[in-house]
Design an enzyme around this catalytic site. Structure first.
Site, short mmCIF file in Angstrom:
data_model
loop_
_atom_site.label_atom_id
_atom_site.label_comp_id
_atom_site.label_asym_id
_atom_site.label_seq_id
_atom_site.Cartn_x
_atom_site.Cartn_y
_atom_site.Cartn_z
N TYR A 52 0.67 -1.20 0.06
CA TYR A 52 0.04 0.10 0.12
C TYR A 52 1.01 1.06 -0.04
O TYR A 52 1.76 1.21 0.82
CB TYR A 52 -0.88 -0.07 1.16
CG TYR A 52 -2.47 -0.06 0.84
CD1 TYR A 52 -2.98 1.21 0.16
CD2 TYR A 52 -3.23 -1.04 0.82
CE1 TYR A 52 -4.16 1.11 -0.33
CE2 TYR A 52 -4.26 -1.18 0.50
CZ TYR A 52 -4.94 -0.10 -0.14
OH TYR A 52 -6.19 0.12 -0.53
N GLU A 54 -0.55 4.89 -0.70
CA GLU A 54 -1.32 5.99 -1.06
C GLU A 54 0.03 7.18 -0.65
O GLU A 54 0.58 7.61 0.05
CB GLU A 54 -2.33 6.01 0.09
CG GLU A 54 -3.59 5.27 -0.19
CD GLU A 54 -4.76 5.36 0.71
OE1 GLU A 54 -4.64 6.07 1.74
OE2 GLU A 54 -5.68 4.85 0.58
N ASP A 198 -6.45 13.01 -25.63
CA ASP A 198 -6.56 11.64 -25.22
C ASP A 198 -6.05 10.85 -26.26
O ASP A 198 -6.60 10.68 -27.00
CB ASP A 198 -8.28 11.27 -24.97
CG ASP A 198 -8.32 9.82 -24.42
OD1 ASP A 198 -7.22 9.17 -24.49
OD2 ASP A 198 -9.37 9.50 -23.99
N THR A 224 -4.01 5.70 -22.30
CA THR A 224 -3.74 4.38 -21.72
C THR A 224 -2.46 3.92 -22.20
O THR A 224 -1.75 4.48 -22.73
CB THR A 224 -4.79 3.43 -22.41
OG1 THR A 224 -4.63 3.27 -23.64
CG2 THR A 224 -6.22 3.66 -22.00
N LYS A 227 -2.42 -0.13 -25.09
CA LYS A 227 -3.20 -0.39 -26.60
C LYS A 227 -1.72 -0.20 -27.42
O LYS A 227 -0.84 -0.99 -27.34
CB LYS A 227 -3.94 0.96 -27.06
CG LYS A 227 -5.26 0.57 -26.19
CD LYS A 227 -6.36 1.71 -26.06
CE LYS A 227 -7.46 1.28 -25.40
NZ LYS A 227 -8.45 2.40 -25.38
N ARG A 233 -2.21 -2.99 -18.38
CA ARG A 233 -3.53 -2.35 -18.51
C ARG A 233 -3.67 -1.30 -17.54
O ARG A 233 -3.78 -1.36 -16.60
CB ARG A 233 -4.55 -3.42 -18.28
CG ARG A 233 -6.10 -3.16 -18.43
CD ARG A 233 -6.81 -4.32 -18.74
NE ARG A 233 -6.35 -4.85 -20.18
CZ ARG A 233 -7.02 -4.47 -21.28
NH1 ARG A 233 -7.85 -3.67 -21.28
NH2 ARG A 233 -6.68 -5.34 -22.35
C1 PLP Z 1 -9.53 2.81 -24.57
C2 PLP Z 1 -9.79 4.31 -24.53
C3 PLP Z 1 -10.07 4.89 -23.00
C4 PLP Z 1 -10.55 4.09 -21.94
O1 PLP Z 1 -9.33 3.34 -21.38
P1 PLP Z 1 -9.85 2.06 -20.28
O2 PLP Z 1 -8.62 1.70 -19.86
O3 PLP Z 1 -10.76 1.07 -21.31
O4 PLP Z 1 -10.66 2.79 -19.40
C5 PLP Z 1 -10.28 6.31 -23.05
N1 PLP Z 1 -10.13 6.96 -24.21
C6 PLP Z 1 -9.78 6.42 -25.30
C7 PLP Z 1 -9.67 7.41 -26.49
C8 PLP Z 1 -9.68 5.18 -25.57
O5 PLP Z 1 -9.33 4.64 -26.74
#
Ligand code: PLP
Length: 414
Positions: A52, A54, A198, A224, A227, A233
């Site tokens: 932990y 925090e 994003d 993220t 990807k 993840r």
């Molecule tokens: C995949 C994605 C998210 C969300 O990610 P998670 O890890 O699934 O919560 C947010 N914004 C965009 C543009 C994404 O492609």
């Protein structure tokens, strides 16, 4: 692999083994997925999950954080080097919480925000009405043009001038072309709004130089890490120094409790991998593969939304074949090809059975496939879509899929 689990819990061990086998035996074309390195797997499965911590490095609410601090500091310094950002928070649990944390940090509930609509390529967290973002904030949505299926920056600027949002969110999940982050930042600046990008889908392409970067002009950038970046993840938030304090406070204690230190360590591993020169070749190969796959699909009579791709994904309109997205997804599944059905812009059909499918090349590229294999994959996809109701033909396609998968192992030694 799984030497302990196999003894103590054979049921779960079998589920995991079967999943590995599934990954090995399918052509995985979901553009948001990838295959992490064995080193990332090591870190995710490590004893850091027991801790932990925090707070932030050297300012924790728990003792014993010497090594958790080191993991987080490695992740921070590597992320800064990789993306060239001023500040980074590496604690967000995943992409959706990261976005909500940015809104929570920089907006008041009810504030006006602009984001791309889900039906035309945006993400749920960019203001969809069923999502927390759309409930807590007043989102005005923009989309693509009907004739070109492209973002029209002039029109986005017009909406921004009229609506005067406090923040403009760019980024997408189903847009096959480059996004002009500079233009987005300029539009935001011209009305005194915060620019947020994003880059979840394309982070790996950005660090490879295969897509223009939102740095240094964008105020806040979320991504993220699982990807195209090929990490665990999870997610990170990057921002200009002037937004660092509210962002960090919104992540902890605003939204989250203890960070997932094992995943933080895995992010550090992933960033170091992405800093290697080979990763540039990898990112560029993803795009080359998407182009090659698109060309084959076009030549087979399928229509590509926007006519092609600049990135890792293709949005395919199946209407010319008289097949629906759902029929195609199910047929391809029978042939061991995994895709997802997807709406196309201005889709006349419903999201449950839309007119399109979405395909991406990150996973197959991680397996080592190149343009030559993409041509074959395109041919197999077209064949399965055209013969969606012929069990026999789908069985034939599956045989060829299995042969191709056998040549490109997901993990050499698992
Ligand atoms: C995949 C994605 C998210 C969300 O990610 P998670 O890890 O699934 O919560 C947010 N914004 C965009 C543009 C994404 O492609």
């Amino acid at each position: 692999m799984l030497e302990h689990l196999a003894k103590t819990d054979p049921k779960v061990a079998e589920v995991i083994r079967n999943e590995l086998k599934r990954q090995q035996q399918v052509l995985e074309l979901i553009p948001s997925e990838n295959i992490v390195s064995p080193s990332v797997l090591d870190a995710v499965g490590s004893v850091l999950t027991n801790k932990y911590s925090e707070g932030y490095p050297r300012k924790r609410y728990y003792g014993g954080n010497e090594f958790a601090d080191q993991a987080e500091e490695l992740a921070i310094s590597r992320a800064k080097e990789l993306f060239g950002c001023e500040h980074v928070n590496v604690q967000p649990y995943s992409g959706s919480p990261a976005n909500i944390e940015v809104y929570f940090a920089l907006l008041q509930f009810g504030d006006k925000v602009m984001g791309m609509s889900l039906s035309e390529g945006g993400h749920l967290t960019h203001g969809h009405k069923v999502n927390f973002s759309g409930r807590a904030y007043h989102f005005v949505q923009y989309g693509v043009e009907k004739d070109t299926e492209l973002l029209n920056y002039g029109k986005i600027e017009e909406i921004a001038k009229k609506e005067q949002p406090k923040m403009i969110v760019s980024g997408a999940t189903a847009y096959p072309r480059q996004i002009d982050f500079k233009r987005f930042a300029e539009i935001a600046e011209s009305i005194g709004a915060i620019s947020m990008a994003d880059i979840s889908h394309i982070a790996g392409l950005i660090v490879s130089g295969a897509h223009p970067s939102p740095f240094p002009f964008t105020d806040v950038v979320t991504t993220t890490t699982h990807k195209t970046l090929r990490g665990p993840r999870s997610a990170i938030i990057m921002c200009k120094e002037k937004y660092a304090k509210p962002i960090d406070k919104a992540v902890f204690p605003g939204m989250q409790g203890g960070p997932h230190d094992h995943v933080t360590a895995a992010k550090a591993v992933c960033f170091a991998e992405a800093l290697k020169p080979e990763f540039k070749d990898y990112g560029r190969q993803i795009v080359k593969n998407a182009r090659a796959l698109g060309e084959e699909l076009s030549s087979q009579g399928l229509r590509l939304v926007t006519g092609g791709t600049d990135n890792h994904l293709l949005l395919v309109d199946l209407q010319p074949l008289n097949v629906t997205g759902k029929q195609a997804e199910e047929a391809l599944d029978k042939a061991n090809i995994t895709v997802n059905k997807n709406t196309i812009p201005f889709d006349p059909r419903s999201p449950f059975d839309p007119s399109g499918i979405r395909l991406g090349t990150p996973t197959l590229t991680s397996r080592g496939m190149k343009e030559k294999q993409m041509e074959k994959v395109g041919e197999l996809i077209a064949r399965a879509c055209k013969n969606w109701n012929s069990e026999q033909e789908l069985g034939e396609v599956k045989k060829e899929v299995l042969a191709l998968c056998g040549e490109f192992p997901v993990y050499e030694d698992l």
